[in-house]
Design an enzyme around this catalytic site. Sequence first.
Site: not given
Length: 412
Positions: A72, A126, A191, A216
């Site tokens: 982590r 989005y 973005d 993507k």
Amino acid sequence: MTGYDDARTAPRALATEAVHAGRDDLARQGLHAPPIDLSTTYPSYDSRGEAARIDAFATTGAEPDGPPVYGRLGNPTVARFETALARLEGTQSAVAFASGMAALSAVLLVRASMGLRHVVAVRPLYGCSDHLLTAGLLGSEVTWTDPAGIAEALRPDTGLVMVESPANPTLAEVDLRALAHACGSVPLLADNTFATPVLQRPVEQGARLVLHSATKYLGGHGDVMAGVVACDEEFAGRLRQIRFATGGVLHPLAGYLLLRGLSTLPVRVRAASASAAELARRLAADPRVARVHYPRIGGAMIAFEVQGDPHEVIAGVRLITPAVSLGSVDTLIQHPASISHRIVDADDRRGAGVSDQLLRMSVGLEDVDDLWGDLDQALEARQRTSRGAGLDRYAAPPRGAAGHHAPAVAGR
């Protein structure tokens, strides 16, 4: 190893960085492909040293020196992807997360931890980004504005200005340099999922933070989910602290797949963009299509509004895959008002240009004539269905009919 150091620091073209960034140390280790480190924890016999390194991380969020500590806190395979993406975006650092929404959430939490909960944003974004801001799920408050209203919308507690260019799903573009100037000292988050660093590097235009849904184009094969923020090292440290506390870590196998995806990113984006530009041209000349949206910057995304029922087009494709998401090697099509932007209020959605007639298509690497053949038959099948029903409130007038206008290409 002077040669290694020179190779790592000398300016290199984007295509070269895509292949070599994050891998510069492999040859001196006797490796060709980057290893996948699946360890969740790492042994250490120096507990005092571990305590000092954890204290240092708690103070600055800097990556711990020396061997890894715990999954982590960081992972070597994921770190390779982060290094590579930072090089491609031209930033000091990058921090990867389990998804694009986890990455955006971490940015908002960083600013909220500093008492800066107000966000200024430009639609469209989005759909889930829009919802996260509008619903205030992380305690944030949003002011929606057009690009010209950024400076006026800023407040003393504004922690972020957010924009997506080209935007999802309309492909609307904004002047990032002008927006960054209007932001003043408030960081601009751009973005860059649709454009990728192949087409634009927002930091060069004044943005301080660059967000990707790495699911993507960065991954590029529809088999990995991830998000990443490219930024300066100071902000990266804060993001790592949030990631450690909230647990939104990227799995090492995903990091490996993303690093592999980056190596072909320039080739994929340029090839798909060439096909997308040709399809946009053909769609714009087709009387069954009312409007085509294709950005000036180019890219592999197309949005178009049909004269008839868009759902019939979705049902009619055979080669093209009707599915949410984008950026894969195969072509995908979806109806934003039903899927990706369904969560956005209908009036807000339409006000941002996301009409009920709009279809969004992510062009892949298939032959352009095969893609056009599939679109053509799907559009024709819709017309046959409409004629067979005897009544279609969406149906386009016949060619040459009064009041019928040639389709327009927006942004061209």
